[in-house]
Scaffold this motif. Structure first.
Motif, PDB file in Angstrom:
ATOM      1  N   MET A  84       0.820  -1.202   0.000  1.00 23.26           N
ATOM      2  CA  MET A  84       0.000   0.000   0.000  1.00 23.26           C
ATOM      3  C   MET A  84       0.860   1.262   0.000  1.00 23.26           C
ATOM      4  O   MET A  84       0.469   2.283  -0.569  1.00 23.26           O
ATOM      5  CB  MET A  84      -0.955   0.009   1.192  1.00 23.26           C
ATOM      6  N   ALA A  85       2.040   1.186   0.610  1.00 23.48           N
ATOM      7  CA  ALA A  85       2.943   2.337   0.580  1.00 23.48           C
ATOM      8  C   ALA A  85       3.360   2.635  -0.857  1.00 23.48           C
ATOM      9  O   ALA A  85       3.450   3.808  -1.265  1.00 23.48           O
ATOM     10  CB  ALA A  85       4.163   2.069   1.457  1.00 23.48           C
ATOM     11  N   VAL A  86       3.606   1.584  -1.626  1.00 20.35           N
ATOM     12  CA  VAL A  86       3.947   1.760  -3.042  1.00 20.35           C
ATOM     13  C   VAL A  86       2.744   2.317  -3.802  1.00 20.35           C
ATOM     14  O   VAL A  86       2.869   3.267  -4.594  1.00 20.35           O
ATOM     15  CB  VAL A  86       4.402   0.419  -3.663  1.00 20.35           C
ATOM     16  N   PHE A  87       1.579   1.728  -3.570  1.00 21.45           N
ATOM     17  CA  PHE A  87       0.375   2.154  -4.289  1.00 21.45           C
ATOM     18  C   PHE A  87       0.039   3.610  -3.989  1.00 21.45           C
ATOM     19  O   PHE A  87      -0.288   4.391  -4.890  1.00 21.45           O
ATOM     20  CB  PHE A  87      -0.812   1.269  -3.928  1.00 21.45           C
ATOM     21  N   ARG A  88       0.110   3.986  -2.708  1.00 22.78           N
ATOM     22  CA  ARG A  88      -0.246   5.337  -2.300  1.00 22.78           C
ATOM     23  C   ARG A  88       0.748   6.368  -2.831  1.00 22.78           C
ATOM     24  O   ARG A  88       0.382   7.500  -3.147  1.00 22.78           O
ATOM     25  CB  ARG A  88      -0.315   5.416  -0.772  1.00 22.78           C
ATOM     26  N   ALA A  89       1.997   5.978  -2.946  1.00 24.54           N
ATOM     27  CA  ALA A  89       2.989   6.898  -3.506  1.00 24.54           C
ATOM     28  C   ALA A  89       2.696   7.181  -4.975  1.00 24.54           C
ATOM     29  O   ALA A  89       2.904   8.292  -5.471  1.00 24.54           O
ATOM     30  CB  ALA A  89       4.390   6.322  -3.344  1.00 24.54           C
ATOM     31  N   ALA A  97     -13.478   4.151  -6.196  1.00 29.69           N
ATOM     32  CA  ALA A  97     -13.822   2.779  -6.567  1.00 29.69           C
ATOM     33  C   ALA A  97     -12.582   2.075  -7.090  1.00 29.69           C
ATOM     34  O   ALA A  97     -11.777   2.656  -7.826  1.00 29.69           O
ATOM     35  CB  ALA A  97     -14.919   2.769  -7.632  1.00 29.69           C
ATOM     36  N   VAL A  98     -12.427   0.808  -6.696  1.00 28.21           N
ATOM     37  CA  VAL A  98     -11.359  -0.053  -7.197  1.00 28.21           C
ATOM     38  C   VAL A  98     -12.002  -1.107  -8.083  1.00 28.21           C
ATOM     39  O   VAL A  98     -12.847  -1.890  -7.619  1.00 28.21           O
ATOM     40  CB  VAL A  98     -10.578  -0.708  -6.047  1.00 28.21           C
ATOM     41  N   PHE A  99     -11.633  -1.143  -9.337  1.00 28.75           N
ATOM     42  CA  PHE A  99     -12.160  -2.105 -10.300  1.00 28.75           C
ATOM     43  C   PHE A  99     -11.167  -3.259 -10.421  1.00 28.75           C
ATOM     44  O   PHE A  99      -9.975  -3.048 -10.674  1.00 28.75           O
ATOM     45  CB  PHE A  99     -12.362  -1.439 -11.661  1.00 28.75           C
ATOM     46  N   THR A 100     -11.671  -4.465 -10.257  1.00 27.63           N
ATOM     47  CA  THR A 100     -10.780  -5.613 -10.228  1.00 27.63           C
ATOM     48  C   THR A 100     -11.509  -6.880 -10.642  1.00 27.63           C
ATOM     49  O   THR A 100     -12.741  -6.949 -10.585  1.00 27.63           O
ATOM     50  CB  THR A 100     -10.178  -5.792  -8.826  1.00 27.63           C
ATOM     51  N   SER A 101     -10.739  -7.860 -11.055  1.00 27.74           N
ATOM     52  CA  SER A 101     -11.258  -9.208 -11.302  1.00 27.74           C
ATOM     53  C   SER A 101     -10.603 -10.210 -10.367  1.00 27.74           C
ATOM     54  O   SER A 101     -10.769 -11.421 -10.553  1.00 27.74           O
ATOM     55  CB  SER A 101     -10.984  -9.613 -12.763  1.00 27.74           C
ATOM     56  N   GLU A 102      -9.865  -9.719  -9.392  1.00 27.13           N
ATOM     57  CA  GLU A 102      -9.053 -10.573  -8.533  1.00 27.13           C
ATOM     58  C   GLU A 102      -9.678 -10.751  -7.154  1.00 27.13           C
ATOM     59  O   GLU A 102     -10.448  -9.911  -6.680  1.00 27.13           O
ATOM     60  CB  GLU A 102      -7.646  -9.968  -8.372  1.00 27.13           C
ATOM     61  N   GLY A 105      -9.458  -8.009  -4.441  1.00 30.22           N
ATOM     62  CA  GLY A 105     -10.091  -6.728  -4.708  1.00 30.22           C
ATOM     63  C   GLY A 105     -10.776  -6.121  -3.495  1.00 30.22           C
ATOM     64  O   GLY A 105     -10.703  -4.901  -3.278  1.00 30.22           O
ATOM     65  N   ALA A 106     -11.423  -6.957  -2.696  1.00 31.61           N
ATOM     66  CA  ALA A 106     -12.156  -6.429  -1.537  1.00 31.61           C
ATOM     67  C   ALA A 106     -11.206  -5.778  -0.538  1.00 31.61           C
ATOM     68  O   ALA A 106     -11.469  -4.679  -0.031  1.00 31.61           O
ATOM     69  CB  ALA A 106     -12.947  -7.558  -0.872  1.00 31.61           C
ATOM     70  N   GLU A 107     -10.096  -6.451  -0.247  1.00 30.02           N
ATOM     71  CA  GLU A 107      -9.129  -5.889   0.708  1.00 30.02           C
ATOM     72  C   GLU A 107      -8.447  -4.653   0.142  1.00 30.02           C
ATOM     73  O   GLU A 107      -8.201  -3.675   0.862  1.00 30.02           O
ATOM     74  CB  GLU A 107      -8.088  -6.947   1.079  1.00 30.02           C
ATOM     75  N   LEU A 108      -8.127  -4.690  -1.151  1.00 27.63           N
ATOM     76  CA  LEU A 108      -7.512  -3.531  -1.784  1.00 27.63           C
ATOM     77  C   LEU A 108      -8.438  -2.328  -1.704  1.00 27.63           C
ATOM     78  O   LEU A 108      -8.010  -1.211  -1.363  1.00 27.63           O
ATOM     79  CB  LEU A 108      -7.175  -3.856  -3.240  1.00 27.63           C
TER      80      LEU A 108
END
Length: 359
Positions: A84-89, A97-102, A105-108
């Protein structure tokens, strides 16, 4: 629009139709969409390439990239924190909204404080995955976009001295693979642009002097980078729409040898052009056993041994993979097919991504 800011996150190693469906679905529902491409250092496709591919396919999205070398463990909160530190940077603002097929996805989405939007999690619309593409790109070819096809296509170059059968062999080789059908029916053949340039050069001379012939033609060093760039551009266009193998009648590397032949020296500019895109296999047509035919754009048989030797020397010196083909036309085709089949049988060129622990 249902959401203000949406996010799609993935490795896109490489991107395929399922990824593009996910992004297009998100674009329809968001005022603004960020696509975050995350790559690890162990992966063989550069992050910059993946970002460029996604930007070309989705110019409406904001595509950004990040290197993420943290282990993949969906059960470890500390590992999640590191990711998440990488993602937030890379995506510092709020996400709606987070769009995912994985499955993650819920935790992300929870960690972004966003809503999860699942899109085709069972891969029913586009039955493909990055794992499947990496294992067998040819079997997944229909799911790949043009820039990815261009990057993955095995490029085979037939080259040689004048009147040694390069055009005949390259055309026959492309025809052989087209006859296999399926995805191979689109196998491309790239013509030698230098020949068209020569034809136009002679036509321009004859427009001034109808008696002019090829011996009156003179080349300047500035012409060869033009030829090399045009050859590369023709090759790139063909690779984007063709099959998993592309057959080329010469290339920009060969243009450097022709520069030496006409001007007596190498061209650093042409060599730099040729170095931008590696080719997978060169087939050098030997002059022995091929009668010289003067088509009005050739200098004579005396230079053929020198040209054959120079091609072989430079191919060896630069570490390019090559094979000299000899014999009759049929023997040359059989040799070429065997060499290309061996190249294709070597399998994927992808390194494995970081191992994942999901459950």
């Amino acid at each position: 629009m249902r959401y203000g800011h949406g996010l799609v996150l993935g490795k896109f190693y490489p991107p395929h139709a399922g990824h593009h469906h996910l992004v297009r679905t998100a674009l329809r529902q968001c005022a603004r969409l960020t696509v975050l491409v995350c790559a690890s250092s162990v992966e063989s496709v550069p992050l910059a390439d993946r970002v460029a591919w996604m930007r070309e396919e989705h110019p409406e999205a904001d595509v950004v990239g990040a290197v993420d070398d943290h282990p993949v463990d969906l059960l470890d909160p500390a590992v999640w924190d590191a990711h998440m530190a990488v993602f937030r940077a890379a995506v510092p603002g709020p996400v709606d909204a987070v769009f995912t097929s994985e499955e993650y996805g819920a935790e992300l989405a929870r960690r972004f404080g966003a809503e999860e939007v699942l899109v085709d999690p069972d891969r029913t619309r586009h039955p493909v995955s990055g794992t499947a593409v990496r294992a067998d790109p040819a079997a997944c070819w229909e799911f790949l976009s043009a820039p990815v096809r261009a990057a993955l296509a095995r490029r085979v170059v037939v080259l040689g001295a004048e009147s040694t059968g390069t055009t005949t062999l390259s055309r026959a080789l492309a025809g052989h693979y087209r006859e296999r059908g399926g995805v191979w029916a689109r196998t491309g053949w790239v013509a030698e642009y230098g020949r068209r340039h020569s034809e136009e050069k002679l036509a321009a001379l004859r427009a001034v002097d109808p008696e002019a012939d090829w011996a009156d033609a003179e080349f300047g060093t500035e012409e060869f980078p033009v030829i090399a760039r045009r050859q590369d551009a023709d090759e790139e266009r063909a690779a984007r729409i063709g099959s998993p193998v592309l057959i080329c009648d010469t290339d920009s590397f060969a243009t450097g040898i022709w520069h030496e032949r006409y001007l007596g020296c190498r061209s650093p500019e042409v060599e730099a052009i040729a170095a931008r895109r590696p080719r997978d296999l060169y087939l050098l047509t030997h002059h022995e056993g091929v009668p010289f035919e003067d088509d009005g754009l050739r200098d004579g048989p005396g230079l053929r041994p020198w040209m054959t030797d120079r091609f072989q020397e430079e191919l060896t010196l630069t570490g390019r993979r090559f094979l000299v083909v000899r014999g009759s036309g049929q023997e040359r085709l059989e040799t070429a097919v065997a060499a290309v089949d061996a190249l294709l049988a070597e399998g994927p060129r992808f390194t494995d991504p970081l191992p994942e622990r999901r459950r």
